[in-house]
Design an enzyme around this catalytic site. Sequence first.
Site, PDB file in Angstrom:
ATOM      1  N   SER A   1       0.830  -1.192   0.000  1.00  0.00           N
ATOM      2  CA  SER A   1       0.000   0.000   0.000  1.00  0.00           C
ATOM      3  C   SER A   1       0.860   1.234   0.000  1.00  0.00           C
ATOM      4  CB  SER A   1      -0.906   0.023   1.216  1.00  0.00           C
ATOM      5  OG  SER A   1      -0.243   0.594   2.312  1.00  0.00           O
ATOM      6  N   LYS A   2       0.213   2.349  -0.334  1.00  0.00           N
ATOM      7  CA  LYS A   2       1.000   3.564  -0.421  1.00  0.00           C
ATOM      8  C   LYS A   2       1.460   4.011   0.956  1.00  0.00           C
ATOM      9  CE  LYS A   2      -3.230   6.166  -1.192  1.00  0.00           C
ATOM     10  NZ  LYS A   2      -3.890   6.942  -2.230  1.00  0.00           N
ATOM     11  N   ARG A   3       0.827   3.469   1.951  1.00  0.00           N
ATOM     12  CA  ARG A   3       1.267   3.799   3.307  1.00  0.00           C
ATOM     13  C   ARG A   3       2.680   3.293   3.568  1.00  0.00           C
ATOM     14  NH1 ARG A   3      -4.207   4.002   4.161  1.00  0.00           N
ATOM     15  NH2 ARG A   3      -4.581   1.786   3.955  1.00  0.00           N
TER      16      ARG A   3
END
Length: 490
Positions: free
Chosen positions: A250-252
């Site tokens: 994820s972009k997290r």
Amino acid sequence: MTVRVRFAPSPTGYLHVGGARTALFNWLWARHNGGTFILRIEDTDLERSTDASTDQILDSLKWLGLDWDEGPFFQSKRGDVYRAHLQKLADEGKIYRAFETHEELEAAREKAQAEGRDWVYNRASLRLTPEEVQEKIRAGVPFVWRLKVPDGQTRILETLMTGPANNVFENSTLGDFALTRAGTEDNWGDALFNFCCAVDDAVMGITNVIRGSDHITNTARQTLILNALGYPSPTYTHLPLITKEGKKMSKRDGDADPRFPVSVSARRDRGYLKETVINFLALLGWSWDGQQEIFTVEELVKKFSVNALSKSNANFDEQKFLHMNSLYLKQLGPEVIAERVLPFLEQAGLRLGGSKDQAWLARAVAPELERCKLLTDFPEALRYYFEAPTTYEPKAVEKACSAPETGDILREVAEALKGVGTITQESFEATINSVATPRGLGFGKVAQPVRIALTGRGASPGLTEVIENLGVEESVSRILACADWLVIHR
RNA sequence: GUCGGGUUCGUCUAGCCUGGUCCAGGACGCCGCCCUUUCACGGCGGUAACACGGGUUCAAAUCCCGUACCCGAUACCA
């Protein structure tokens, strides 16, 4: 029915590979069917949405060549649409005001969790009498609109993630979920993601929603909203997740490891080709016949189908990604790569000029196509063309220049090279042999020190090309410089 | 916890729906050999897998049941 699909990112960060893959699949499905690809920006969460993110997402999509036919539509500018739909449901008594505070609900949820129970909204506000509701409204108690979820089950139209349960959700597990943020009678709270998404999909005539499978339970809620509104439901295709070392990518995760960034733009900056990104992303959850792995975009458009998608998570294999990039480097050829390498050269302070023009660059790039894997590898690979070596790779020197007569050999080569008009494979070999043969040395024994003299390294493409691209005069001077250097340093 | 999905070479995967052609195919990696003025590229070859346990069947990677493990979802985020 013509296919209408959409990509609906939320602008809370850059476009990451997962989002890009979702966009790609939607785009491919639209193009495959001669349908329409719509771009919608889901920026209903004003707190987290930024214009910079939107710009970067659009920029990345453009870079990849994923052009959209309609949009971008911004949900933040469509408040009237949602408000009208909300009003309709309110008039029909299908939604109701719920006055609990965020804190109250949070506490109830935590309590339920601690007791190992599932939490759903308890409909306390639904049990309020009309008078009590009016009283709270008058008092200005903030409320959210909740959907009065009917008893029974909700069947979603899923094409991929179908299982024994056949995608039937028990409505009781969903509860009367919220449709808006908190607001007052004069100023209703903004519609929430699920509501905006369902309304827009219906209003925009979306026929097939293709998105990550982390949205599956949202689909049940959105189907409920669509049912309440009397709109037909699109079919849904929930894509398997992309994982990295077993975990959802994820972009997290950010671009924590600079070698393996998660954003499309950082991949571009890292020197990956858009052709590679498209091709590699296409293979994340989709395959053709298990044999072919390299596809042009045209082939993908022709061959892609949501029916051939895999249900299991797709793992992101960096080694394979890199390998594919090196394949595309070669496939695209020297002219195209020279053009794309240019910005990377400039960034490294290496500028064309004089006899070094675009055509020259293509010639210099050509032999490097086989040894470089990323566009960012080129500045270092080509640096010796721009700057004469000031130091020589110690290991290479040790291996090839340890003989005391190496300096003399180099001087002889330089002398012989001066007489050569244009360098060709034959004239180069003749030059080297004219020095090697009398001394009873093999070709390589002479060629290797020359390579080090010219490039500073023990590894480079064919010397004929190097001399050709460097020019005979420059080559001679570098060889002599190296001979002198050897005298001092050995 | 509950609901949903998944599990094939070290890695990414094809095959599973429509059992037999699969003692499981391709790719990356790795290891050899060849090519070669080095490195690389390329060519040839090799390595190595059906999570586990039952069942159905003449026959199961493929169908059924169970177990284990992994992933996801469980918001007044999207």
